[in-house]
Motif scaffolding. Sequence first.
Motif, PDB file in Angstrom:
ATOM      1  N   LYS A 205       0.861  -1.175   0.000  1.00  0.00           N
ATOM      2  CA  LYS A 205       0.000   0.000   0.000  1.00  0.00           C
ATOM      3  C   LYS A 205       0.905   1.236   0.000  1.00  0.00           C
ATOM      4  CE  LYS A 205      -2.700  -3.368   0.414  1.00  0.00           C
ATOM      5  NZ  LYS A 205      -3.135  -4.059  -0.813  1.00  0.00           N
ATOM      6  N   ASP A 206       1.128   1.791  -1.202  1.00  0.00           N
ATOM      7  CA  ASP A 206       2.157   2.809  -1.389  1.00  0.00           C
ATOM      8  C   ASP A 206       1.917   4.072  -0.573  1.00  0.00           C
ATOM      9  OD1 ASP A 206       3.816   1.389  -3.142  1.00  0.00           O
ATOM     10  OD2 ASP A 206       2.534   1.860  -4.842  1.00  0.00           O
ATOM     11  N   ALA A 207       0.665   4.394  -0.272  1.00  0.00           N
ATOM     12  CA  ALA A 207       0.384   5.619   0.470  1.00  0.00           C
ATOM     13  C   ALA A 207       0.564   5.432   1.977  1.00  0.00           C
ATOM     14  CB  ALA A 207      -1.033   6.096   0.171  1.00  0.00           C
ATOM     15  N   HIS A 208       0.809   4.222   2.414  1.00  0.00           N
ATOM     16  CA  HIS A 208       0.936   3.956   3.839  1.00  0.00           C
ATOM     17  C   HIS A 208       2.361   4.229   4.317  1.00  0.00           C
ATOM     18  CE1 HIS A 208      -2.785   1.061   3.906  1.00  0.00           C
ATOM     19  NE2 HIS A 208      -3.006   2.165   3.237  1.00  0.00           N
ATOM     20  N   VAL A 209       2.498   4.447   5.636  1.00  0.00           N
ATOM     21  CA  VAL A 209       3.802   4.840   6.179  1.00  0.00           C
ATOM     22  C   VAL A 209       4.280   3.924   7.297  1.00  0.00           C
ATOM     23  CG1 VAL A 209       3.480   7.255   5.550  1.00  0.00           C
ATOM     24  CG2 VAL A 209       2.720   6.465   7.800  1.00  0.00           C
ATOM     25  N   LEU A 210       3.472   2.978   7.734  1.00  0.00           N
ATOM     26  CA  LEU A 210       3.879   2.104   8.827  1.00  0.00           C
ATOM     27  C   LEU A 210       5.080   1.244   8.418  1.00  0.00           C
ATOM     28  CD1 LEU A 210       0.469   0.766  10.203  1.00  0.00           C
ATOM     29  CD2 LEU A 210       2.001   2.404  11.308  1.00  0.00           C
ATOM     30  N   PRO A 211       5.913   0.866   9.375  1.00  0.00           N
ATOM     31  CA  PRO A 211       6.982  -0.090   9.074  1.00  0.00           C
ATOM     32  C   PRO A 211       6.401  -1.388   8.517  1.00  0.00           C
ATOM     33  CG  PRO A 211       7.286   0.870  11.248  1.00  0.00           C
ATOM     34  CD  PRO A 211       5.928   1.296  10.788  1.00  0.00           C
ATOM     35  N   VAL A 212       7.197  -2.103   7.730  1.00  0.00           N
ATOM     36  CA  VAL A 212       6.762  -3.329   7.085  1.00  0.00           C
ATOM     37  C   VAL A 212       7.504  -4.514   7.703  1.00  0.00           C
ATOM     38  CG1 VAL A 212       6.775  -4.621   4.916  1.00  0.00           C
ATOM     39  CG2 VAL A 212       6.177  -2.192   4.909  1.00  0.00           C
ATOM     40  N   VAL A 213       6.743  -5.544   8.090  1.00  0.00           N
ATOM     41  CA  VAL A 213       7.312  -6.801   8.544  1.00  0.00           C
ATOM     42  C   VAL A 213       6.864  -7.883   7.567  1.00  0.00           C
ATOM     43  CG1 VAL A 213       7.363  -8.553  10.358  1.00  0.00           C
ATOM     44  CG2 VAL A 213       7.369  -6.130  10.970  1.00  0.00           C
ATOM     45  N   PRO A 239      10.699   1.414   6.906  1.00  0.00           N
ATOM     46  CA  PRO A 239      11.543   0.366   7.474  1.00  0.00           C
ATOM     47  C   PRO A 239      10.983  -1.014   7.121  1.00  0.00           C
ATOM     48  CG  PRO A 239      11.019   2.042   9.111  1.00  0.00           C
ATOM     49  CD  PRO A 239      10.137   2.310   7.937  1.00  0.00           C
ATOM     50  N   VAL A 240      11.880  -1.977   6.877  1.00  0.00           N
ATOM     51  CA  VAL A 240      11.468  -3.329   6.501  1.00  0.00           C
ATOM     52  C   VAL A 240      12.245  -4.350   7.319  1.00  0.00           C
ATOM     53  CG1 VAL A 240      11.245  -5.024   4.648  1.00  0.00           C
ATOM     54  CG2 VAL A 240      11.014  -2.584   4.118  1.00  0.00           C
ATOM     55  N   HIS A 241      11.526  -5.265   7.956  1.00  0.00           N
ATOM     56  CA  HIS A 241      12.118  -6.420   8.616  1.00  0.00           C
ATOM     57  C   HIS A 241      11.588  -7.653   7.911  1.00  0.00           C
ATOM     58  CE1 HIS A 241      12.679  -4.079  12.682  1.00  0.00           C
ATOM     59  NE2 HIS A 241      13.331  -3.536  11.669  1.00  0.00           N
ATOM     60  N   PHE A 242      12.490  -8.494   7.384  1.00  0.00           N
ATOM     61  CA  PHE A 242      12.110  -9.668   6.610  1.00  0.00           C
ATOM     62  C   PHE A 242      12.575 -10.912   7.347  1.00  0.00           C
ATOM     63  CE2 PHE A 242      12.998 -12.030   2.322  1.00  0.00           C
ATOM     64  CZ  PHE A 242      11.991 -12.943   2.620  1.00  0.00           C
ATOM     65  N   TYR A 243      11.618 -11.771   7.717  1.00  0.00           N
ATOM     66  CA  TYR A 243      11.905 -13.030   8.391  1.00  0.00           C
ATOM     67  C   TYR A 243      11.571 -14.168   7.427  1.00  0.00           C
ATOM     68  CZ  TYR A 243      11.911 -10.174  12.621  1.00  0.00           C
ATOM     69  OH  TYR A 243      12.196  -9.216  13.563  1.00  0.00           O
ATOM     70  N   TYR A 244      12.569 -15.022   7.155  1.00  0.00           N
ATOM     71  CA  TYR A 244      12.356 -16.134   6.228  1.00  0.00           C
ATOM     72  C   TYR A 244      12.667 -17.439   6.921  1.00  0.00           C
ATOM     73  CZ  TYR A 244      12.582 -19.086   2.085  1.00  0.00           C
ATOM     74  OH  TYR A 244      12.359 -20.082   1.160  1.00  0.00           O
ATOM     75  N   GLU A 260      21.767  -6.790  -1.433  1.00  0.00           N
ATOM     76  CA  GLU A 260      21.828  -5.611  -2.302  1.00  0.00           C
ATOM     77  C   GLU A 260      20.569  -4.771  -2.183  1.00  0.00           C
ATOM     78  OE1 GLU A 260      24.327  -4.292  -4.117  1.00  0.00           O
ATOM     79  OE2 GLU A 260      25.492  -5.821  -3.039  1.00  0.00           O
ATOM     80  N   LEU A 261      19.421  -5.426  -2.144  1.00  0.00           N
ATOM     81  CA  LEU A 261      18.165  -4.696  -1.979  1.00  0.00           C
ATOM     82  C   LEU A 261      18.162  -3.956  -0.649  1.00  0.00           C
ATOM     83  CD1 LEU A 261      15.626  -7.385  -3.272  1.00  0.00           C
ATOM     84  CD2 LEU A 261      16.344  -5.304  -4.458  1.00  0.00           C
ATOM     85  N   GLY A 262      18.682  -4.609   0.384  1.00  0.00           N
ATOM     86  CA  GLY A 262      18.723  -3.985   1.698  1.00  0.00           C
ATOM     87  C   GLY A 262      19.551  -2.718   1.728  1.00  0.00           C
ATOM     88  N   LYS A 263      20.602  -2.687   0.910  1.00  0.00           N
ATOM     89  CA  LYS A 263      21.448  -1.488   0.865  1.00  0.00           C
ATOM     90  C   LYS A 263      20.710  -0.290   0.306  1.00  0.00           C
ATOM     91  CE  LYS A 263      25.774  -4.099   0.295  1.00  0.00           C
ATOM     92  NZ  LYS A 263      26.901  -4.411  -0.629  1.00  0.00           N
ATOM     93  N   ASN A 264      19.663  -0.531  -0.501  1.00  0.00           N
ATOM     94  CA  ASN A 264      18.906   0.558  -1.113  1.00  0.00           C
ATOM     95  C   ASN A 264      17.706   0.980  -0.278  1.00  0.00           C
ATOM     96  OD1 ASN A 264      20.605   0.597  -3.384  1.00  0.00           O
ATOM     97  ND2 ASN A 264      19.412  -1.003  -4.398  1.00  0.00           N
ATOM     98  N   LEU A 265      17.496   0.305   0.855  1.00  0.00           N
ATOM     99  CA  LEU A 265      16.378   0.631   1.722  1.00  0.00           C
ATOM    100  C   LEU A 265      16.881   1.373   2.952  1.00  0.00           C
ATOM    101  CD1 LEU A 265      14.428  -2.741   1.429  1.00  0.00           C
ATOM    102  CD2 LEU A 265      13.937  -0.588   0.257  1.00  0.00           C
ATOM    103  N   THR A 266      16.028   2.214   3.517  1.00  0.00           N
ATOM    104  CA  THR A 266      16.451   3.087   4.610  1.00  0.00           C
ATOM    105  C   THR A 266      16.796   2.317   5.871  1.00  0.00           C
ATOM    106  OG1 THR A 266      15.029   4.844   3.732  1.00  0.00           O
ATOM    107  CG2 THR A 266      15.766   5.062   6.020  1.00  0.00           C
ATOM    108  N   ASP A 267      15.963   1.371   6.247  1.00  0.00           N
ATOM    109  CA  ASP A 267      16.153   0.619   7.483  1.00  0.00           C
ATOM    110  C   ASP A 267      15.717  -0.810   7.208  1.00  0.00           C
ATOM    111  OD1 ASP A 267      16.238  -0.456   9.999  1.00  0.00           O
ATOM    112  OD2 ASP A 267      14.699   0.828  10.871  1.00  0.00           O
ATOM    113  N   PHE A 268      16.678  -1.705   6.941  1.00  0.00           N
ATOM    114  CA  PHE A 268      16.359  -3.059   6.507  1.00  0.00           C
ATOM    115  C   PHE A 268      17.064  -4.086   7.375  1.00  0.00           C
ATOM    116  CE2 PHE A 268      17.404  -6.817   3.878  1.00  0.00           C
ATOM    117  CZ  PHE A 268      16.118  -7.249   3.593  1.00  0.00           C
TER     118      PHE A 268
END
Length: 346
Positions: A205-213, A239-244, A260-268
């Motif tokens: 949801k591009d207009a949203h601002v909450l952190p993403v998990v 901000p993005v936290h990815f659990y796999y 590499e993707l993480g380097k382009n994100l603000t808080d990953f």
Amino acid sequence: MADTHRINFEPVDIEMEVGEDEYILDAAFRQGIHLMHGCREGRCSACKSFVLDGDIQMENYSTFACNEAEVDEGHVLLCRSTAYSDCTIELLNFDEDELLGGVPIQDVRTRVTGIEPMTPDIVSLRLQPVEPETFEFKPGQYADLHIPGTEEHRSFSMATTQTPGHVEFLIKKYPGGKFAGLLDDGISVGDDISLTGPYGSFTLKDAHVLPVVCIGGGAGMAPILSLLRHMSETANTRPVHFYYGARTPRDLFYLDEILELGKNLTDFTFVACLSETMDPVTSGLITFEDGNVTDVVDRRESDIAKSEVYLCGPPPMVDAALALLEAKGVPNDQVFYDKFTSPAFE
């Protein structure tokens, strides 16, 4: 020709036509109305709605998605419901911005450009759209891939965005899987495969601002990777936290690209959750922890109720994650998920 009826959706005041020979959800797709949905097999409850007025009959659905008490009250699954009169239906789960802004369903002839094992049981299948030359979709959605020589299809999430010009699917091989079995002997580079789509509401949801998990497992890597690629391409600052979740390190893949993707994100942060015990260790942007993915999320995400959560993976993982999120008070409208099932998601 089958009789047609009018459907009025509340509280959004949208009307459409539906024939007695089609499901209500399919009629919506045909008319460019993007109703919330998931499996389209009557199993996940994403399209559950309430009949305010009219004659609707439902067939071939799971009582786990819509139980008998709910049916008696007037609840239906639109993916398995047929209208036999004009009806008024209350949508219980919808996104006003996407209702009339979804990507139209397309039938696309594609050509196989790559088949590459990623792990012992996950294969990357790359397709090039041929007719038409582009396949439009939103990152996180899925498509039906038609099994050559049959009337059957299987549904898989796209792992790419629109940018590369090809479409990648990450497919888990199951014993007896009708489509997955063809990846070893039956489908080759240069073959044609037809697809239909896109489907699904697992979109950022591009207009949203909450952190993403993001919480994934197995081939559930695909739509999450699509979201991450999209966020990187668009310089998204959330901000993005990815659990796999995986069994062992040999079941992990695409780690270099995730870095590499993480380097382009603000808080990953990327956490690989391994169910076969190992000592926790951090290597660069990747943290390895032991335990099931939901156990690791429970340990690390104390404020997850203030995040948007994207889930995709095997049904037991998704069920466990949904139970965890409910216990932690995450609002339902902040949770998005695809649940891979068999045979529909082989």
